[in-house]
Design an enzyme around this catalytic site. Structure first.
Site, mmCIF file in Angstrom:
data_model
loop_
_atom_site.group_PDB
_atom_site.id
_atom_site.type_symbol
_atom_site.label_atom_id
_atom_site.label_comp_id
_atom_site.label_asym_id
_atom_site.label_seq_id
_atom_site.Cartn_x
_atom_site.Cartn_y
_atom_site.Cartn_z
ATOM 1 N N GLU A 60 0.935 -1.321 -0.140
ATOM 2 C CA GLU A 60 0.073 -0.166 0.208
ATOM 3 C C GLU A 60 0.975 1.308 0.047
ATOM 4 O O GLU A 60 1.153 1.795 -0.835
ATOM 5 C CB GLU A 60 -1.129 -0.051 1.032
ATOM 6 C CG GLU A 60 -2.152 0.836 1.083
ATOM 7 C CD GLU A 60 -3.398 0.554 1.902
ATOM 8 O OE1 GLU A 60 -4.119 1.568 2.219
ATOM 9 O OE2 GLU A 60 -3.359 -0.391 2.583
ATOM 10 N N GLU A 100 -2.837 1.160 12.949
ATOM 11 C CA GLU A 100 -3.823 1.498 12.198
ATOM 12 C C GLU A 100 -5.192 1.030 12.898
ATOM 13 O O GLU A 100 -6.064 1.836 12.811
ATOM 14 C CB GLU A 100 -3.748 0.757 11.249
ATOM 15 C CG GLU A 100 -4.910 0.926 10.213
ATOM 16 C CD GLU A 100 -4.708 -0.289 8.867
ATOM 17 O OE1 GLU A 100 -5.576 0.199 7.830
ATOM 18 O OE2 GLU A 100 -4.446 -1.279 8.981
#
Length: 759
Positions: free
Chosen positions: A335, A618
């Site tokens: 990502e 996260e």
């Protein structure tokens, strides 16, 4: 712009360009250089500069930076040789994730370079078809892949030619706008162990964006394989959360005594490295080398609570890890993208912790370059999906994410007094705001559910929901999107006023008023309860004054009830969390704000620290209470979004912030929330106006508060309502009216205030 004929395409052995040229030793010589892909330049075998991953990552369709170096000390009299190594980099190695559609050749399928060397006002070298090309020892490299390097292939000849990159438009070239990515101080292993298969796992003690460097000795053909992970799972090396990113470094020895290696065109996100040696070879030394664009630290804050202090350092490391030329979400998996929502919530905290002005200005220009014709802002910038709408349709247009175009420039104005960036970005802000209004053709925004639909919204991403048998309510996408339409309209109107655009100021101010009224009608009941009755709704609505005066008392009680229902824990995601604690301070609940912040169970900031985090996670529950790993398919241990709480720690707890009417900290507002469990608090910020200090401690019911105002600036000390026996710099201050805050004007220099509070 020339490209090497030795280049066989993405994922193959990386090429180099070479040219012999005449020069004289001594004097000034200026090299200007850029590339499609990544480059590293050498003159007479010596590396040019120390920047990493040049020319960086931009919206390559419109913007390509070039770097300028003084290379006079690298030149000889007579023949000189320049080599330019090229790597796939962001330009054409894998972008996006394989479980949907991994992208290769995202911006182009041929890497190339453009070079110019000038001495004495005369160009003595320029890239053209007289150059030659060959192959480097890098067999493959990629941002997600890692790097394979065969030292036996060093010194390969430049036995092929080059061709002009005829499609290249030099109009896209721009002078480098930011400091280059640099190496930070090396991290040596704090421990190591051998697994059941004989591989050595090194713990460097800190999760970060980095690469491993090592010294090795052994026979030619022996290999060193380095794999990377952020965590151990029950003591075992675990890298399942990397998904389709191999994140592997392989080095093949040439058998020439002590050999040292560090990757050239890649980096990883890791704390742990697993090293496998095949053949006769031995690791002599090893270290982790963090890299970052966040070079200059500007903020320091400590409290009397060790877990809080570690949380602040975790935020610092997450910023360093995710400021690698662009503000990314994470540095490890497949990502590593410039998510606009993450950047907008963390921007203010970033500006407290590190100098971030030029970094964000550069990125905002990429945001504007990638903005779509109807005003949509991409979810990620630079936007890999821009040339691949067939695979990623409508990967843009989410409220809370696209609002970075209005929020981040205003942060730069507050922190650095930059009015120019407001002028530059205002047209893009207006187009974005008009797009959001158009989603539902009115003040209430109703985003569609499908990801690929026009106006899809992430809402309050990754908010905790409570027990599965009775989940806690969370904000609806319509309420979140409508709130952000108001935030952006109101802010854009203010910005238009600041730059003298009166027509836009009025149009957007009128729009903000319409949205405010519509929000109250649609989402606030007659009793003062918000429709979704969740923490994010109340936090954002209170923080942005969306609750009518006659409903505030009741709404405050409902807000507090949402926290009580959650057991005193957090109930917010990416957009709600930065607003939660500031909103509690705004409604006069510092004690509740402190309790929510300091509770140590999941979901909570300190839960992460208790469970060994060295960066911000996260997910609130990235590691669960039993030590198990939650959902490795989307689980990063190095995201900075929830580190946005550092803005609250500086502005709310230490109590220093810029006055918007005199930005750049020319006028500093000092207003700490006295939360006894955090005493003593000490903060310093190297601001645009100079070094600011603020801190306080409490003993019994007496607060001692010290501040320092830089030369040329002024401050206002805001003493909490109800404070008694106020003494400023040794002089008693007459008490304010009951329940009123006391405002004390001060000039530059150090100031000491004492006062008594009820506990």
């Amino acid at each position: 712009m020339i490209r090497p004929l030795s280049d066989a395409g993405v994922g193959t052995r990386q090429p180099f360009l070479r040219k012999t040229f005449q020069a004289k030793e001594g004097g000034k010589a200026t090299l200007r250089i850029s590339a499609l892909g990544l480059y590293r330049a050498f003159i007479n075998g010596k590396r040019v500069g120390d920047d990493l991953l040049t020319p960086g990552w931009t919206s390559y369709n419109d913007r390509l930076s070039y770097q300028t170096y003084d290379v006079g000390d690298l030149l000889f009299d007579g023949d000189n040789v320049i080599d330019v190594w090229l790597g796939d980099g962001w330009y054409r190695s894998q972008m996006m994730w394989a479980h949907e559609h991994a992208l290769l050749n995202t911006w182009g399928d041929r890497i190339a370079a453009i070079v110019e060397l000038e001495t004495g006002g005369k160009t003595i070298l320029a890239s053209d078809t007289s150059w030659s090309s060959g192959l480097t020892p890098i067999l493959r490299s990629g941002i997600y892949f890692g790097e394979t390097y065969d030292a036996r292939l060093e010194g390969a000849p430049a036995d092929q030619g080059v061709v002009l990159h005829e499609d290249f438009d030099p109009a896209v070239l721009i002078a480098h706008e930011v400091n280059g990515v640099k190496e930070l101080g090396a991290l040596k292993p704090v421990s190591s162990f051998t697994d059941a298969e004989g591989r050595t796992i090194y713990d460097f003690g800190q999760n970060t964006a980095a690469y491993v460097t090592f010294a090795v000795k052994g026979e030619a053909g022996a290999t060193v394989l380095v794999e990377h992970s952020e965590i151990l799972d029950k003591g075992e090396f675990c890298n399942t959360n990397l998904r389709s990113a191999p994140c592997r470094v392989t080095y093949v020895l040439k058998g020439d005594g002590h050999e040292t290696y560090r990757p050239t065109f890649t980096f990883q996100g890791f704390r742990f490295a697993r090293v496998t040696v095949t053949g006769k070879a031995e690791i002599v030394d090893i270290a982790s080398i963090p890299i970052s664009s966040a070079i200059t630290r500007t903020g320091w804050l400590t409290t009397g609570h060790p877990l809080v202090n570690r949380l602040i350092e975790n935020s610092v490391w997450s910023q360093r890890s995710n400021f690698v030329d662009v503000p990314t979400d994470c540095p490890q998996r497949d990502e590593r993208l410039g998510w606009t929502g993450d950047a907008q919530v963390f921007a203010a905290a970033a500006c407290y912790l590190h100098h971030s002005h030029a970094f964000f200005v550069k990125w905002l220009r990429d945001v504007m370059a990638d903005q779509r014709p109807e005003g949509e802002i991409p979810h990620v910038v630079p936007d890999p999906t821009r040339n691949h709408e067939d695979l990623y349709p409508h990967f843009y247009g989410s409220t809370g994410w696209g609002d970075a175009i209005s929020i981040v420039p205003h942060v730069l104005y507050r922190h650095y007094g930059d009015l120019d960036i407001l002028r530059e970005t205002l047209p893009a802000m207006v187009r974005w705001n008009d797009f959001v209004w158009s989603i539902s053709n009115g003040p209430i925004v109703r985003p569609p559910r499908p990801w690929a639909a026009r106006g899809f919204s992430f809402g309050d991403w990754l908010q905790p929901k409570g027990p599965s048998e009775k989940p806690l309510p969370t904000i609806g996408d319509d309420a979140a999107a409508t709130i952000y339409l108001f935030i952006a309209a109101d802010l854009t109107a203010k910005i238009a006023g600041l730059v003298g655009d009166k027509a836009t100021e009025k149009r957007l101010s009128d729009r903000a008023a319409v949205v405010r009224a519509a929000f109250a009608h649609e989402f606030i009941t007659p009793s003062g309860r918000l429709a979704y009755d969740d923490q994010t709704s109340y936090a954002l609505a209170f923080l942005h004054d969306l609750i009518p005066e006659d409903k505030r008392a009741a709404a405050k009680d409902y807000f507090k009830a949402t926290i009580a229902r959650a057991g005193g824990r957090i109930g917010t995601g990416f957009i709600g969390t930065p607003a939660l604690l500031p909103a509690l301070l705004k409604i006069g609940e510092p004690g509740l704000a402190g309790a929510v912040f300091l509770q140590e169970e999941v979901p909570g900031w300190l839960y992460q620290v208790k469970n060994g985090a060295t960066t911000i996670w996260e997910r609130w529950d990235a590691i669960q209470a039993d030590g198990s790993i939650f959902d490795p398919s989307m689980n990063s241990y190095n995201h900075y979004a929830y580190g946005a709480v550092c803005q609250w720690l500086f502005e709310g707890v230490a109590g220093l912030r810029p006055d918007e009417t005199e930005p750049g900290f020319r006028h500093i507002l000092f207003e700490p929330a006295i939360i006894p469990a955090l005493s003593p608090v000490s903060a310093a910020h190297a601001s645009a106006a100079g070094r600011i200090e603020a801190g306080w401690r409490i003993q019994d019911d007496i607060v001692t508060w010290e501040t320092s105002v830089p030369d040329g600036a002024r401050g206002t000390l805001v003493v909490p309502a109800g404070a008694r026996n106020i003494i400023l710099d040794g002089k008693p201050i007459a008490p304010a009216a009951e329940k009123s805050k006391q405002r004390l004007a001060v000039g530059s220099g150090r100031h000491v205030v004492t006062f008594a509070i009820a506990r």
